[in-house]
Write a protein that holds these residues in place. Sequence first.
Motif, PDB file in Angstrom:
ATOM      1  N   ILE A 106      53.920   3.495  34.221  1.00  0.00           N
ATOM      2  CA  ILE A 106      52.702   2.941  34.464  1.00  0.00           C
ATOM      3  C   ILE A 106      51.540   4.273  34.324  1.00  0.00           C
ATOM      4  O   ILE A 106      51.004   3.892  34.351  1.00  0.00           O
ATOM      5  CB  ILE A 106      53.031   2.538  35.613  1.00  0.00           C
ATOM      6  N   GLU A 107      52.575   5.685  34.514  1.00  0.00           N
ATOM      7  CA  GLU A 107      51.490   6.554  35.064  1.00  0.00           C
ATOM      8  C   GLU A 107      50.383   6.657  34.538  1.00  0.00           C
ATOM      9  O   GLU A 107      50.326   7.393  34.195  1.00  0.00           O
ATOM     10  CB  GLU A 107      52.879   7.674  35.882  1.00  0.00           C
ATOM     11  N   MET A 150      56.273   5.863  37.282  1.00  0.00           N
ATOM     12  CA  MET A 150      56.492   4.845  38.131  1.00  0.00           C
ATOM     13  C   MET A 150      56.828   4.627  36.462  1.00  0.00           C
ATOM     14  O   MET A 150      56.162   4.471  35.401  1.00  0.00           O
ATOM     15  CB  MET A 150      55.735   4.155  38.509  1.00  0.00           C
ATOM     16  N   VAL A 151      58.576   3.726  36.209  1.00  0.00           N
ATOM     17  CA  VAL A 151      58.292   3.352  34.977  1.00  0.00           C
ATOM     18  C   VAL A 151      58.811   1.999  34.848  1.00  0.00           C
ATOM     19  O   VAL A 151      60.540   2.027  35.804  1.00  0.00           O
ATOM     20  CB  VAL A 151      59.889   4.691  34.101  1.00  0.00           C
ATOM     21  N   ILE A 152      59.517   1.044  34.067  1.00  0.00           N
ATOM     22  CA  ILE A 152      59.307  -0.487  34.810  1.00  0.00           C
ATOM     23  C   ILE A 152      60.450  -0.324  34.086  1.00  0.00           C
ATOM     24  O   ILE A 152      60.242  -0.317  32.433  1.00  0.00           O
ATOM     25  CB  ILE A 152      58.139  -1.911  34.485  1.00  0.00           C
ATOM     26  N   GLN A 153      62.271  -0.675  34.134  1.00  0.00           N
ATOM     27  CA  GLN A 153      62.563  -0.670  32.457  1.00  0.00           C
ATOM     28  C   GLN A 153      62.991  -2.452  32.117  1.00  0.00           C
ATOM     29  O   GLN A 153      62.654  -3.419  33.576  1.00  0.00           O
ATOM     30  CB  GLN A 153      64.249  -0.777  33.458  1.00  0.00           C
ATOM     31  N   ILE A 154      63.175  -2.910  31.266  1.00  0.00           N
ATOM     32  CA  ILE A 154      63.530  -3.850  31.053  1.00  0.00           C
ATOM     33  C   ILE A 154      64.838  -3.696  29.901  1.00  0.00           C
ATOM     34  O   ILE A 154      65.592  -3.832  30.428  1.00  0.00           O
ATOM     35  CB  ILE A 154      62.519  -3.636  29.231  1.00  0.00           C
ATOM     36  N   ALA A 155      65.320  -5.782  30.317  1.00  0.00           N
ATOM     37  CA  ALA A 155      66.634  -6.005  30.498  1.00  0.00           C
ATOM     38  C   ALA A 155      67.612  -5.207  29.490  1.00  0.00           C
ATOM     39  O   ALA A 155      66.822  -4.769  27.806  1.00  0.00           O
ATOM     40  CB  ALA A 155      66.362  -7.419  29.996  1.00  0.00           C
ATOM     41  N   PRO A 156      68.808  -4.977  29.864  1.00  0.00           N
ATOM     42  CA  PRO A 156      69.925  -3.913  28.432  1.00  0.00           C
ATOM     43  C   PRO A 156      69.867  -4.917  27.511  1.00  0.00           C
ATOM     44  O   PRO A 156      69.930  -4.082  25.978  1.00  0.00           O
ATOM     45  CB  PRO A 156      70.974  -4.314  29.656  1.00  0.00           C
ATOM     46  N   PHE A 157      69.892  -6.153  27.492  1.00  0.00           N
ATOM     47  CA  PHE A 157      69.679  -7.167  25.526  1.00  0.00           C
ATOM     48  C   PHE A 157      68.893  -6.750  25.024  1.00  0.00           C
ATOM     49  O   PHE A 157      68.865  -6.628  24.296  1.00  0.00           O
ATOM     50  CB  PHE A 157      69.613  -9.157  26.536  1.00  0.00           C
ATOM     51  N   LEU A 158      67.575  -6.461  25.559  1.00  0.00           N
ATOM     52  CA  LEU A 158      66.125  -6.846  24.507  1.00  0.00           C
ATOM     53  C   LEU A 158      65.960  -4.987  24.697  1.00  0.00           C
ATOM     54  O   LEU A 158      65.791  -4.365  23.316  1.00  0.00           O
ATOM     55  CB  LEU A 158      64.952  -7.096  25.583  1.00  0.00           C
ATOM     56  N   ASN A 159      67.354  -4.176  24.911  1.00  0.00           N
ATOM     57  CA  ASN A 159      67.619  -2.325  24.382  1.00  0.00           C
ATOM     58  C   ASN A 159      68.269  -2.956  23.494  1.00  0.00           C
ATOM     59  O   ASN A 159      67.702  -1.832  21.956  1.00  0.00           O
ATOM     60  CB  ASN A 159      68.506  -2.390  26.119  1.00  0.00           C
TER      61      ASN A 159
END
Length: 295
Positions: free
Chosen positions: A89-90, A1-10
């Motif tokens: 998460i994994e 499981m991968v949790i994505q962070i907001a595009p602006f922070l990318n």
Amino acid sequence: MVIQIAPFLNRYAKAVLLLCGLTGFSANGLANSDSNRDIQRIVSLSPHLTELVYSAGGGAKLVGAIEYSDYPAQAKSLPRVGNYQSINIERIIALKPDLILSWKNGNRARDIEKLQSLGFNVWQTQTNNLEDIGHLIAAIGKRLGTKKIAENKNRQLQKTLQDLSQQYAQREKISTFYQLWQRPLMTVNGSHFISLALNICGAENIFAELPLIAPEVSIESVINANPKLILLGGQKQFQQSWMQDWQTYDLISAVKNQQIYRLDNNLLQRPTERFIKALPELCRTIDQARLKMDE
């Protein structure tokens, strides 16, 4: 499981996330970290927290860290549990941590809630002032069984802050613009740890009253504020071009009088022991501009 962070922070992760929020100790943080549990395996979700664990004498208990956890040198070899775009998460599950250190102003609330729902012991950290950097080191040491080392480090850092506050308390204030990023032009507000450091050195952040901790500002607003000093943060490879760009705006006092200084981002990008130890040099830099102002 991968949790994505907001595009602006990318887009601005490395420049902004390392600087954009106060981080450190919360009075409730230790109680919430399940303090009765014996901690042997730690995962850190912020580079500055990784550093603080080492400062507290607990580096040997780190089993994983987020990307850009690059100080001290041994932190570079820690298994990565994600970056500013995602938390893996994994991988965290596989590392079997009995404590996860998180950054309340940097890690997303829903990510932390997910980790907690899986049964992980998550310590959310937050600061209100520079003194809390040392307090967090002491709290980590107490939690990890390195209390003596951590409390000694805390005393040293508190003394540095007290000495600087006394030394520069009567200095003439100098209006200052701290540049966090270039496009868009970004700075910090008065609650950011950089701004608190400027205050100790007798500098006044021209954008201290803005509500966002790392706001975007216009070049016109900088011209109108007319700072006498400009300090360049950000990565070293960008600073020269930033300095050149400012030369266009010679209506600004700092530009006209050549009071633009490049700061050592490696030391000042995170609220850590290194940050506190770098403050005497920051204050000396501000003093140079103050002397020029009096000429």
